[in-house]
Design an enzyme around this catalytic site. Structure first.
Site, PDB file in Angstrom:
ATOM      1  N   ASP A 116       0.846  -1.189   0.000  1.00 43.75           N
ATOM      2  CA  ASP A 116       0.000   0.000   0.000  1.00 43.75           C
ATOM      3  C   ASP A 116       0.883   1.241   0.000  1.00 43.75           C
ATOM      4  OD1 ASP A 116      -2.268   1.817   0.768  1.00 43.75           O
ATOM      5  OD2 ASP A 116      -3.308  -0.085   1.024  1.00 43.75           O
ATOM      6  N   HIS A 130      -3.758   6.262   3.199  1.00 52.53           N
ATOM      7  CA  HIS A 130      -4.419   5.052   2.700  1.00 52.53           C
ATOM      8  C   HIS A 130      -3.866   3.772   3.338  1.00 52.53           C
ATOM      9  CE1 HIS A 130      -5.624   2.108  -0.420  1.00 52.53           C
ATOM     10  NE2 HIS A 130      -6.583   2.965  -0.731  1.00 52.53           N
ATOM     11  N   SER A 133     -10.917  -0.552  -1.533  1.00 48.87           N
ATOM     12  CA  SER A 133      -9.697  -0.543  -0.719  1.00 48.87           C
ATOM     13  C   SER A 133     -10.000  -0.826   0.740  1.00 48.87           C
ATOM     14  CB  SER A 133      -9.023   0.828  -0.773  1.00 48.87           C
ATOM     15  OG  SER A 133      -8.177   0.938  -1.868  1.00 48.87           O
TER      16      SER A 133
END
Ligand SMILES: *[C@@H]1O[C@H](CO)[C@@H](O)[C@H](O)[C@H]1NC(C)=O
Ligand SMILES: *[C@@H]1O[C@H](CO)[C@@H](O)[C@H](O)[C@H]1NC(C)=O
Ligand SMILES: *[C@@H]1O[C@H](CO)[C@@H](O)[C@H](O)[C@H]1NC(C)=O
Ligand SMILES: *[C@@H]1O[C@H](CO)[C@@H](O)[C@H](O)[C@H]1NC(C)=O
Ligand SMILES: *[C@@H]1O[C@H](CO)[C@@H](O)[C@H](O)[C@H]1NC(C)=O
Ligand SMILES: *[C@@H]1O[C@H](CO)[C@@H](O)[C@H](O)[C@H]1NC(C)=O
Ligand SMILES: *[C@@H]1O[C@H](CO)[C@@H](O)[C@H](O)[C@H]1NC(C)=O
Ligand SMILES: *[C@@H]1O[C@H](CO)[C@@H](O)[C@H](O)[C@H]1NC(C)=O
Ligand SMILES: *[C@@H]1O[C@H](CO)[C@@H](O)[C@H](O)[C@H]1NC(C)=O
Ligand SMILES: *[C@@H]1O[C@H](CO)[C@@H](O)[C@H](O)[C@H]1NC(C)=O
Ligand SMILES: *[C@@H]1O[C@H](CO)[C@@H](O)[C@H](O)[C@H]1NC(C)=O
Length: 753
Positions: free
Chosen positions: A155, A211, A538
Site C-alpha cells: 500500500d 491510505h 480498498s
C-alpha cells in the site's frame, strides 16, 4: 484490455474513492523482464533453483542488460541498471530501458518476455460489530484474535506510533519471520508492526497519504478506545485480526508502479507473510500481463492467501479488477451506521444525508439556497470544480448545491464553496450514483443526498423565488436495516479476463469505514482526529484479509483455495431486514455485483464442505484460456507445454461458483467437494432461482464417512422451455447437511446466448 496503450505508463490506483488517476509518459520505460535458465525443461520446475542460488540471481540477470549507455550522443549517461532483482515472485527483474534496448534482450538465451510496466491506482469501529466480531465471540476466541499470523499489506506505507499499532499483549513474531524494519529509526517497529519496507515515495516506509495506515489498521489494528472522527463513530477501534502482526510494503505514493508492486510481493513472500492484502488495481487484462495476478500466483503456491480489491469503477458491468481465480476479489457494501446530516428546506421538506464533519456551533437556521446550474447540465460551476465558483455572483453566505462528479472529489468541492464564501454545501448525486452517499470529513457544513432526494431539492429550487435550506446534525446513527447495500462504485462482473469465473467473489464492508489515519484530518474546528472515515473497495479488501488471517489461525492446514471457498459458500444474500441485498438503485443487486454475497465470518469458520484447488490445478485452466505456452509459463513461473496437459475450460475449474454462457447445447461440469465438517454426514442438493433453465445435479445426495473425504458431483445446464437469448438467469446450487448445521451455497450466473 481496451484503451491500454503499452507506450504510456498507465497507472494502477489505490482503490479508495478519495484518490484519482494520473498519467505520465516518458521516452524510457520501466520494463518487467521474465527470464529462465536456458535448458530448463518443461515440467522441470526444480531445475532453476538447483543450478543457481537465489543470491546469484542478481549477477546472472546482469547478462540480459545492454552494455552500452542509453544514448550514444550522451556518453555521460551510464548503461542501464537493474531496479529490482526478483527471486520469489518469479525469475526476472525490472530495469529502465528504451524500447530498442528491450528488443535487444530478446536474443539473449533465457529471455522470456519484457513488457513496459503499468502504474495502478490505489483503489473500524463499528464494521466489526456489523460482521459479528465482539470481544469473547467464538471466532476471536478460536483464532486467538489472529495471534501469530502475519498480514503483509502492499500500500502507501504506514504510520508507526499510531495508537492502532500499539503492541500491548502481542508476542514477538514467529521465528520464520525474515522481514525488516527500514525506518531510519528501527525501533519504530514493534511486535504489532513487525516490518516496514519501501519501494516507492522516496525511500521511507512512512505513509504520506493515509491510505496504507487505514487499510493496515482495518486488517489488524490493535484495540484503541475512544476512536472517533470529530466525535462521530465513537467506540473501540480494532482491526479484524487485532492480535495479528502487520508487515507494511510501501509500493504506492498516489499511484503504484508494477515494478514496485512486484518488489513488494517478492519481499513479502520471502519474508514469510501468511496473507497478502492489495487495495490497488487497474483495468482487467490477460493474467500474464497483470503483475498482481502473476505475483499472487507465486504467493498461493507457497500457501499465502491473497486478497485484493475489486476496484471502484462500478456500477457498469465488466468493471471488476484483480479477477484471477487464485485471488479473493473483494467488492464493497455499506454498514448499518450513518453519520447523519439533514437538509431541512424552507418548505419543511426534510432529506437525510451524511457528513462526518459536524460542527457543534452551527445554527440550524435557514440560509438562501444557491445552485450555479439552473439545470442539471454539466457546467463546471454546477459541479463546484476548483476555481469555478469564485467569479459567480450572489453566492456568498448561501448554502450551495453541488453535483457529484466532473472529475473532482467531494471534499475538494467543499473547499471551492468555502473559498468562494459559501455558508454550506449540499452535495447531490446524479443518476448513476443513485442511493450511494458518503460520510466525508468535509471542510465546511455539508450534507450529501441521494439522487432521488437531489431531484426533489432541485424541484423545490424551481418552485420558489426565495429557496432556503438549513443543515442539521444528528451524529452517529446505528441500525439501518437496509445494510449491507452494494456500493455504487464497487467493481462488477463479468470478469473481462476470464468470463467463465464469477467475479467479484465476495463483498465486505467498504463504504464509510472508520480506521486509522496518518495525520489529524481537517482542523478548521480545532478538533483533531487521527482516525478517518473513507470509502472504497480498498476498505473492504483488508476486512477480508483480516478474516482470512483468522481462518488461517483456526485452520492452519487449509489451502488458500479452501479458505476462499469457506468464505464464499457461507456468505449471506440478505440484508439486516431479511430482504435481498440491494444495489445503489435500491433494487436487488445481481450476482455480478455481489458474487457469493456478503461475508459471514461466523459461518465461514465452519463451512462443512470446501471446493479445494492445488496450485497446479490452475495450469490446465490457463491452457484452456487459449494462452500460449510462454504466456502460461509467465504466470506459473516455469516452462509449460499445454499440448502435454489436458486443458480444461474456465467453467471446469473446481471453483465455489459458476459463470456460464449457454447456447442451445447443454453443458455439464464436475465439481469436487472436500468434507471439512463432521466425518459422518449426508448432504442433499437444492437448486433455487435460475429461471428459464433446466439444471440437473447428480447425485442429489452426498454421503461422507470420513474427514477430508472428497466426492465429485455433476451439474448439467440446459435452456428451459421459455429461455430467451441475451438474458441472464441467476440462482444457487446449495448442499445442506441433514442436520442443517452446514449450508454450502454456490452462486450461479448463466448468460443465455
Ligand atoms: C471466549 O473466551 C472467554 C475467556 O476465556 C470466555 O469467557 C468466553 O465465554 C468465550 N466465548 C465463547 C463464545 O466461547
Ligand atoms: C467516546 O467514548 C468514550 C467511552 O465511552 C468517552 O469517554 C469519550 O468521551 C467519547 N468521546 C467522544 C468524542 O464522544
Ligand atoms: C415549518 O415548520 C415550522 C415549525 O413546525 C412552522 O412554524 C412553519 O410554519 C412551517 N413552514 C412551512 C412552510 O410549512
Ligand atoms: C438546460 O439543459 C438543456 C439540455 O441539457 C439545455 O439545452 C439548456 O440550455 C439548459 N438550460 C439552462 C438554463 O442552462
Ligand atoms: C471546466 O473545467 C475543466 C477542468 O477543470 C477545464 O479544463 C475547463 O476549461 C473548464 N471550463 C470552463 C468553461 O471554465
Ligand atoms: C427546473 O427548471 C428547469 C427550467 O426552468 C428545467 O429544465 C428543470 O428540469 C427543472 N428541474 C427540476 C428538477 O424540476
Ligand atoms: C490546519 O491548520 C494549519 C494552521 O492553521 C494550516 O496551516 C493547515 O493548512 C490546516 N490544515 C488543513 C488540512 O486545513
Ligand atoms: C481555534 O483555536 C484558536 C486558538 O485557540 C482560536 O483563536 C480560534 O477561534 C479557534 N477556531 C475555531 C474555529 O474554533
Ligand atoms: C466428470 O465425472 C465423470 C464421472 O465421475 C467422469 O466420467 C467425467 O470424465 C468427468 N468429466 C470431466 C470433464 O472431468
Ligand atoms: C461413521 O459411521 C460408520 C458406520 O456408519 C462407522 O463405522 C464409523 O466409525 C463412523 N466414523 C466416525 C468418525 O464416527
Ligand atoms: C412458459 O411461458 C408460458 C406463457 O407465458 C407460461 O404459461 C408457462 O408456464 C411457461 N413455462 C415455464 C416452464 O416457465
Amino acid at each position: 484490455m481496451a484503451g491500454y496503450n503499452a507506450c504510456f505508463l498507465t497507472l494502477l490506483y489505490l482503490t479508495s474513492t478519495t484518490f484519482h488517476l494520473l498519467a505520465t509518459s516518458d521516452d524510457l520505460h520501466t520494463y518487467i523482464i521474465h527470464v529462465e535458465i536456458p535448458g530448463a525443461g518443461a515440467g522441470d520446475g526444480a531445475a532453476l533453483s538447483s543450478t543457481l542460488a537465489d543470491d546469484d540471481l542478481p549477477t546472472w540477470y546482469q547478462n540480459f542488460l545492454p552494455k552500452t549507455p542509453l544514448s550514444s550522443a550522451d556518453s555521460t549517461q551510464s548503461p542501464p541498471s537493474i531496479l529490482y532483482s526478483y527471486r520469489h515472485v518469479f525469475k526476472g527483474f525490472a530495469a529502465r530501458l528504451s524500447p530498442g534496448q528491450a528488443k535487444a534482450m530478446e536474443t539473449v538465451p533465457g529471455f522470456i518476455s519484457a513488457a513496459p510496466e503499468k502504474k495502478l491506482p490505489l483503489h473500524s469501529t463499528h464494521s466489526l460489530n456489523f460482521l459479528g466480531l465482539n470481544i469473547n465471540t467464538a471466532v476471536w476466541n478460536d483464532s486467538n484474535y489472529g495471534r501469530g499470523i502475519i498480514i503483509g499489506l502492499l500500500d502507501s506505507g504506514i504510520t508507526p506510533g499510531h495508537p492502532s499499532f500499539n503492541d500491548d499483549g502481542i508476542p514477538p513474531p514467529p521465528p520464520r519471520w525474515r522481514g525488516a524494519c527500514e525506518f531510519a529509526a528501527p525501533q519504530l517497529c514493534n511486535n504489532k508492526l513487525i516490518g516496514a519496507r519501501s519501494y516507492a515515495g522516496g525511500g521511507t516506509p512512512a505513509d504520506e497519504i493515509g491510505h496504507g495506515t487505514h487499510t493496515a489498521s482495518t486488517a489488524a489494528g490493535s484495540f484503541v478506545r475512544g476512536a472517533n472522527v470529530f466525535g462521530n463513530g465513537n467506540g473501540t477501534a480494532a482491526g479484524v485480526a487485532p492480535m495479528a502482526h502487520i508487515a507494511s510494503y510501501k509500493v504506492c505514493d498516489v499511484l503504484c508502479s508494477e515494478s514496485d508492486i512486484l518488489a513488494g510481493m517478492d519481499a513479502a513472500i520471502g519474508d514469510g507473510v501468511d496473507v497478502i492484502s492489495l487495495s490497488l488495481g487497474g483495468p482487467a487484462r490477460n493474467f500474464y500481463s497483470e503483475s498482481v495476478a502473476v505475483g499472487a500466483f507465486s504467493a498461493i503456491e507457497k500457501g499465502i492467501f491473497v486478497s485484493a480489491s475489486a476496484g471502484n469503477s462500478g456500477p457498469a458491468l465488466g468493471t471488476v479488477e484483480n479477477g484471477a481465480p487464485w485471488i479473493l476479489t473483494v467488492g464493497a457494501g455499506n454498514i448499518d451506521r450513518k453519520i447523519r446530516a439533514t437538509a431541512v428546506l424552507g418548505n419543511n421538506e426534510t432529506f437525510f444525508g451524511e457528513s462526518t464533519f459536524q460542527p457543534a456551533n452551527f445554527p440550524a437556521t435557514q440560509h438562501p439556497l444557491f445552485f450555479a446550474g439552473s439545470n442539471s447540465t454539466n457546467n463546471n460551476a454546477s459541479f463546484c470544480l476548483p476555481g469555478a465558483l469564485r467569479a459567480v455572483p450572489g453566492l456568498r453566505g448561501k448554502i450551495v448545491i453541488c453535483l457529484i462528479g466532473g472529475g473532482v472529489g467531494r471534499i475538494a468541492k467543499g473547499r471551492e464553496v468555502k473559498n468562494a464564501g459559501g455558508a454550506g454545501m449540499i452535495l447531490i448525486n446524479r443518476q448513476p450514483q443513485g442511493y450511494t452517499t458518503y460520510s466525508d470529513s468535509h471542510v465546511l457544513r455539508a450534507t450529501h443526498l441521494t439522487y432521488a432526494d437531489g431531484q426533489k431539492l432541485l424541484s423545490y429550487l424551481n418552485s420558489t423565488s426565495e429557496p432556503t435550506a438549513a443543515i442539521t446534525y444528528q451524529g452517529t446513527i446505528i441500525g439501518d436495516n437496509r445494510a449491507p447495500e452494494l456500493a455504487q462504485f464497487s467493481g462488477r462482473g463479468p470478469s473481462q479476463a476470464s468470463p467463465g469465473i464469477l467475479k467479484p467473489d465476495i463483498i465486505g464492508p467498504g463504504h464509510n469505514i472508520l480506521a486509522a489515519w496518518h495525520i489529524s484530518v481537517e482542523n478548521n474546528t480545532n478538533t483533531t482526529s487521527n482516525f478517518n472515515i473513507i470509502s472504497g473497495t480498498s476498505m473492504s479488501c483488508p476486512h477480508l484479509s483480516g478474516i482470512a488471517a483468522l481462518l488461517k489461525s483456526i485452520h492452519p492446514k487449509w489451502s488458500p483455495a479452501a479458505i476462499k471457498s469457506a468464505i464464499m459458500t457461507t456468505a449471506t444474500q440478505v440484508n439486516l431486514a431479511g430482504a435481498p441485498i440491494e444495489d445503489e438503485t435500491r433494487r436487488p443487486a445481481n450476482l455480478f455485483g455481489l458474487g457469493a454475497g456478503h461475508v459471514n465470518i461466523l459461518r465461514a469458520t465452519n463451512p462443512g464442505l470446501v471446493y479445494d484447488l492445488r496450485s497446479e490445478d490452475y495450469i490446465p485452466y490457463l491452457c484452456g484460456l487459449g494462452y500460449t505456452d510462454q504466456q502460461v509459463g509467465i504466470v506459473v513461473n516455469r516452462p509449460i507445454r499445454c499440448a502435454e496437459i489436458a486443458s480444461v475450460s474456465e467453467e471446469e475449474l473446481n471453483y465455489p461458483s459458476f459463470s456460464i454462457a449457454l447456447g442451445s447445447v447443454a453443458q455439464t461440469y464436475n465439481r469436487t467437494v472436500t468434507n471439512v465438517g463432521e466425518a459422518n454426514s449426508t448432504y442433499t442438493v437444492r437448486v433455487t432461482g435460475l429461471p428459464r433453465m433446466d439444471v440437473a445435479v447428480e447425485p442429489t445426495s452426498l454421503r461422507f464417512v470420513a474427514a477430508n473425504e472428497r466426492i465429485t458431483y455433476r451439474v448439467s445446464f440446459r435452456r428451459g422451455v421459455n429461455a430467451t437469448s441475451n438474458a441472464v438467469s441467476q440462482g444457487f446450487i446449495t448442499w445442506s447437511s441433514s442436520t442443517l448445521k452446514y449450508v454450502v451455497r454456490s452462486p450461479v450466473v448463466v448468460l443465455l446466448r
